[in-house]
Design a protein around this motif. Structure first.
Motif, PDB file in Angstrom:
ATOM      1  N   LEU A 224      64.448 146.742  36.406  1.00  0.00           N
ATOM      2  CA  LEU A 224      63.806 145.482  36.780  1.00  0.00           C
ATOM      3  C   LEU A 224      62.300 145.583  36.535  1.00  0.00           C
ATOM      4  O   LEU A 224      61.699 146.638  36.708  1.00  0.00           O
ATOM      5  CB  LEU A 224      64.092 145.155  38.244  1.00  0.00           C
ATOM      6  N   LYS A 225      61.707 144.464  36.158  1.00  0.00           N
ATOM      7  CA  LYS A 225      60.286 144.433  35.818  1.00  0.00           C
ATOM      8  C   LYS A 225      59.399 144.274  37.051  1.00  0.00           C
ATOM      9  O   LYS A 225      58.232 144.666  37.050  1.00  0.00           O
ATOM     10  CB  LYS A 225      60.027 143.285  34.843  1.00  0.00           C
ATOM     11  N   GLY A 226      59.943 143.683  38.118  1.00  0.00           N
ATOM     12  CA  GLY A 226      59.148 143.476  39.317  1.00  0.00           C
ATOM     13  C   GLY A 226      60.003 143.077  40.496  1.00  0.00           C
ATOM     14  O   GLY A 226      61.183 142.722  40.357  1.00  0.00           O
ATOM     15  N   ILE A 227      59.403 143.141  41.679  1.00  0.00           N
ATOM     16  CA  ILE A 227      60.095 142.851  42.929  1.00  0.00           C
ATOM     17  C   ILE A 227      59.188 141.958  43.774  1.00  0.00           C
ATOM     18  O   ILE A 227      57.982 142.186  43.857  1.00  0.00           O
ATOM     19  CB  ILE A 227      60.465 144.168  43.651  1.00  0.00           C
ATOM     20  N   CYS A 228      59.763 140.920  44.380  1.00  0.00           N
ATOM     21  CA  CYS A 228      58.973 139.934  45.116  1.00  0.00           C
ATOM     22  C   CYS A 228      59.220 140.035  46.619  1.00  0.00           C
ATOM     23  O   CYS A 228      60.371 140.056  47.061  1.00  0.00           O
ATOM     24  CB  CYS A 228      59.332 138.522  44.667  1.00  0.00           C
ATOM     25  N   SER A 229      58.143 140.051  47.383  1.00  0.00           N
ATOM     26  CA  SER A 229      58.232 139.951  48.834  1.00  0.00           C
ATOM     27  C   SER A 229      58.009 138.496  49.244  1.00  0.00           C
ATOM     28  O   SER A 229      57.847 137.618  48.404  1.00  0.00           O
ATOM     29  CB  SER A 229      57.205 140.871  49.500  1.00  0.00           C
ATOM     30  N   ALA A 230      57.977 138.257  50.565  1.00  0.00           N
ATOM     31  CA  ALA A 230      57.835 136.868  51.039  1.00  0.00           C
ATOM     32  C   ALA A 230      57.093 136.827  52.368  1.00  0.00           C
ATOM     33  O   ALA A 230      57.366 135.976  53.199  1.00  0.00           O
ATOM     34  CB  ALA A 230      59.207 136.219  51.184  1.00  0.00           C
ATOM     35  N   TYR A 231      56.141 137.752  52.552  1.00  0.00           N
ATOM     36  CA  TYR A 231      55.502 137.812  53.858  1.00  0.00           C
ATOM     37  C   TYR A 231      54.132 137.157  53.905  1.00  0.00           C
ATOM     38  O   TYR A 231      53.420 137.248  54.905  1.00  0.00           O
ATOM     39  CB  TYR A 231      55.408 139.260  54.370  1.00  0.00           C
ATOM     40  N   GLY A 232      53.737 136.480  52.843  1.00  0.00           N
ATOM     41  CA  GLY A 232      52.510 135.720  52.894  1.00  0.00           C
ATOM     42  C   GLY A 232      51.295 136.522  52.499  1.00  0.00           C
ATOM     43  O   GLY A 232      50.676 137.166  53.346  1.00  0.00           O
ATOM     44  N   ALA A 233      50.942 136.491  51.228  1.00  0.00           N
ATOM     45  CA  ALA A 233      49.751 137.194  50.755  1.00  0.00           C
ATOM     46  C   ALA A 233      49.429 136.734  49.348  1.00  0.00           C
ATOM     47  O   ALA A 233      50.309 136.267  48.619  1.00  0.00           O
ATOM     48  CB  ALA A 233      49.954 138.714  50.779  1.00  0.00           C
ATOM     49  N   ARG A 245      53.516 139.462  45.594  1.00  0.00           N
ATOM     50  CA  ARG A 245      53.460 138.911  46.947  1.00  0.00           C
ATOM     51  C   ARG A 245      53.571 137.390  46.889  1.00  0.00           C
ATOM     52  O   ARG A 245      52.944 136.751  46.054  1.00  0.00           O
ATOM     53  CB  ARG A 245      52.164 139.348  47.616  1.00  0.00           C
ATOM     54  N   ARG A 246      54.329 136.813  47.822  1.00  0.00           N
ATOM     55  CA  ARG A 246      54.558 135.364  47.807  1.00  0.00           C
ATOM     56  C   ARG A 246      54.354 134.785  49.204  1.00  0.00           C
ATOM     57  O   ARG A 246      54.430 135.495  50.205  1.00  0.00           O
ATOM     58  CB  ARG A 246      55.990 135.044  47.355  1.00  0.00           C
ATOM     59  N   PHE A 247      54.105 133.481  49.254  1.00  0.00           N
ATOM     60  CA  PHE A 247      54.129 132.766  50.528  1.00  0.00           C
ATOM     61  C   PHE A 247      54.902 131.465  50.352  1.00  0.00           C
ATOM     62  O   PHE A 247      55.094 130.972  49.240  1.00  0.00           O
ATOM     63  CB  PHE A 247      52.739 132.544  51.129  1.00  0.00           C
ATOM     64  N   HIS A 248      55.338 130.914  51.487  1.00  0.00           N
ATOM     65  CA  HIS A 248      56.264 129.784  51.496  1.00  0.00           C
ATOM     66  C   HIS A 248      55.572 128.498  51.053  1.00  0.00           C
ATOM     67  O   HIS A 248      54.438 128.222  51.459  1.00  0.00           O
ATOM     68  CB  HIS A 248      56.817 129.612  52.918  1.00  0.00           C
ATOM     69  N   GLY A 249      56.269 127.714  50.219  1.00  0.00           N
ATOM     70  CA  GLY A 249      55.790 126.382  49.878  1.00  0.00           C
ATOM     71  C   GLY A 249      56.039 125.458  51.054  1.00  0.00           C
ATOM     72  O   GLY A 249      57.031 124.728  51.086  1.00  0.00           O
ATOM     73  N   ASP A 250      55.159 125.489  52.014  1.00  0.00           N
ATOM     74  CA  ASP A 250      55.378 124.848  53.314  1.00  0.00           C
ATOM     75  C   ASP A 250      55.540 123.337  53.171  1.00  0.00           C
ATOM     76  O   ASP A 250      54.728 122.684  52.515  1.00  0.00           O
ATOM     77  CB  ASP A 250      54.198 125.158  54.232  1.00  0.00           C
ATOM     78  N   PRO A 251      56.576 122.761  53.792  1.00  0.00           N
ATOM     79  CA  PRO A 251      56.752 121.306  53.730  1.00  0.00           C
ATOM     80  C   PRO A 251      55.579 120.529  54.327  1.00  0.00           C
ATOM     81  O   PRO A 251      55.361 119.375  53.977  1.00  0.00           O
ATOM     82  CB  PRO A 251      58.033 121.067  54.540  1.00  0.00           C
ATOM     83  N   GLN A 252      54.830 121.161  55.260  1.00  0.00           N
ATOM     84  CA  GLN A 252      53.647 120.506  55.799  1.00  0.00           C
ATOM     85  C   GLN A 252      52.495 120.697  54.802  1.00  0.00           C
ATOM     86  O   GLN A 252      51.983 121.796  54.631  1.00  0.00           O
ATOM     87  CB  GLN A 252      53.278 121.089  57.165  1.00  0.00           C
ATOM     88  N   PHE A 253      52.103 119.606  54.169  1.00  0.00           N
ATOM     89  CA  PHE A 253      51.182 119.677  53.045  1.00  0.00           C
ATOM     90  C   PHE A 253      49.844 120.321  53.418  1.00  0.00           C
ATOM     91  O   PHE A 253      49.274 121.096  52.639  1.00  0.00           O
ATOM     92  CB  PHE A 253      50.953 118.279  52.472  1.00  0.00           C
ATOM     93  N   ASN A 254      49.328 120.041  54.611  1.00  0.00           N
ATOM     94  CA  ASN A 254      48.057 120.643  55.013  1.00  0.00           C
ATOM     95  C   ASN A 254      48.148 122.155  55.142  1.00  0.00           C
ATOM     96  O   ASN A 254      47.189 122.879  54.833  1.00  0.00           O
ATOM     97  CB  ASN A 254      47.572 120.037  56.336  1.00  0.00           C
ATOM     98  N   ARG A 255      49.302 122.639  55.582  1.00  0.00           N
ATOM     99  CA  ARG A 255      49.475 124.094  55.678  1.00  0.00           C
ATOM    100  C   ARG A 255      49.540 124.710  54.291  1.00  0.00           C
ATOM    101  O   ARG A 255      49.022 125.801  54.060  1.00  0.00           O
ATOM    102  CB  ARG A 255      50.731 124.417  56.490  1.00  0.00           C
ATOM    103  N   LEU A 256      50.190 124.018  53.346  1.00  0.00           N
ATOM    104  CA  LEU A 256      50.210 124.505  51.971  1.00  0.00           C
ATOM    105  C   LEU A 256      48.791 124.561  51.408  1.00  0.00           C
ATOM    106  O   LEU A 256      48.383 125.564  50.821  1.00  0.00           O
ATOM    107  CB  LEU A 256      51.081 123.602  51.107  1.00  0.00           C
ATOM    108  N   ARG A 257      48.041 123.477  51.575  1.00  0.00           N
ATOM    109  CA  ARG A 257      46.660 123.443  51.078  1.00  0.00           C
ATOM    110  C   ARG A 257      45.821 124.536  51.720  1.00  0.00           C
ATOM    111  O   ARG A 257      44.969 125.153  51.072  1.00  0.00           O
ATOM    112  CB  ARG A 257      46.026 122.079  51.370  1.00  0.00           C
ATOM    113  N   ASN A 258      46.074 124.799  52.998  1.00  0.00           N
ATOM    114  CA  ASN A 258      45.322 125.836  53.698  1.00  0.00           C
ATOM    115  C   ASN A 258      45.529 127.195  53.049  1.00  0.00           C
ATOM    116  O   ASN A 258      44.584 127.973  52.866  1.00  0.00           O
ATOM    117  CB  ASN A 258      45.745 125.870  55.170  1.00  0.00           C
ATOM    118  N   TRP A 259      46.766 127.495  52.666  1.00  0.00           N
ATOM    119  CA  TRP A 259      47.041 128.766  52.007  1.00  0.00           C
ATOM    120  C   TRP A 259      46.487 128.787  50.592  1.00  0.00           C
ATOM    121  O   TRP A 259      45.903 129.786  50.156  1.00  0.00           O
ATOM    122  CB  TRP A 259      48.547 129.042  51.985  1.00  0.00           C
TER     123      TRP A 259
END
Length: 297
Positions: A224-233, A245-259
């Motif tokens: 495998l070429k890479g491995i993805c986490s999901a803890y927000g970074a 590193r990944r973070f959630h595409g939050d349904p609350q738009f302001n929280r998404l924009r904040n990240w």
């Protein structure tokens, strides 16, 4: 309560945005712009679970990212990390699990705009069409992607990735055999299903306690070429390119924009990954040991 939190985030963003933009401008001048990787699960207007986002909100996310960021693939994220040069802030789209409804709106939208996306699926659910256990617990079974849908998505430019065989919690895995079943054999099976290569693994749950040394090493060894986490970074120059590193595409738009509005202070809360694995211990004591929970620096 949710409205109050959204208003608080919006107010904080309004106050902090000029300062955050200066942070990003300095990083761009150094060729160290942050790379954000989003993960989603299910896009549909019927929302029976917290990991579903409506069609309209997802399109809003896509439009916002198209207007404000360079949209790149996981492979491009890795190339920038390896080269030590990231000229502009970027966003990458990924999906986990493999919900059939994503083929109705979300994937066609990404394909139409030629937006790179890696779509991670759980092979045994795809193979037999069995709903996910987390949906069955909510008494709301939802349709799973078929092999034909995955092939069609791949033909449209969506990269198909692995989300293990059985959506396993690697924090509960204690044997090499189980690791091989969930990663190595599942990779081979998925490649046979779609008649194409599988290059990336998204770890179910994706928290530090699942991002174990044995999991990462197994992924490396099977090609495998890479491995993805999901803890927000964020992904930043100097990071190991194998771990995305990944973070959630939050349904609350302001929280998404904040990240997505980069804030260096979030890096101070990056979790520390475990450096010891029960698979390296004496088999007689391995079953009695649990890996450490998420520890924040």
């Amino acid at each position: 309560m949710q409205l109050l939190r959204s208003l608080a985030i919006s107010t904080r963003l309004a106050v902090q945005t000029p300062w955050r933009r200066r942070q990003v401008q300095r990083l761009c001048e150094l060729g160290q712009a942050p790379m954000s990787v989003l993960f989603y699960h299910r896009v549909a207007d019927e929302q029976p679970n917290p990991w579903t986002i409506s069609n309209g909100e997802f399109e809003r996310h896509v439009d916002y990212c198209r207007e404000n960021f360079e949209l790149i693939s996981l492979e491009e994220v890795q190339q920038r990390l390896d080269s030590g040069h990231s000229p502009r802030p970027s966003v990458t789209f990924t999906f986990d699990d493999g919900y059939s409804e994503n083929c109705n709106f979300a994937l066609p939208l990404l394909i139409r705009h030629k937006i790179p996306c890696t779509y991670f699926v759980t092979t045994e659910n795809v193979r037999d069409g069995h709903p996910f256990e987390h949906d069955l617990r909510l008494k709301c079974p939802l349709p799973i992607n078929t092999i034909e849908q995955l092939k069609a998505a791949a033909d449209g430019g969506i990269e198909i990735g692995l989300h293990t065989a059985n959506h396993v919690d690697f924090n509960q895995v204690r044997t090499v055999e189980k690791l091989n079943e969930e990663i190595v054999e599942a990779k081979d099976n998925l490649e046979a299903m779609i008649n194409g290569p599988v290059r990336y693994l998204a770890v179910p749950f994706g928290l530090p306690q699942q991002m174990r040394p044995a999991v990462i090493e197994t992924a490396r060894k099977c090609g495998l070429k890479g491995i993805c986490s999901a803890y927000g970074a964020y992904n930043l120059i100097g990071d190991d390119s194998f771990h995305i590193r990944r973070f959630h595409g939050d349904p609350q738009f302001n929280r998404l924009r904040n990240w997505l509005t980069y804030d260096d202070r979030k890096n101070r809360r990056r979790p520390i990954l475990p450096d010891q694995d029960v698979l390296d211990m004496d088999p007689e004591i391995a079953d009695t040991v649990r890996l450490p929970e998420c520890v924040f620096s």
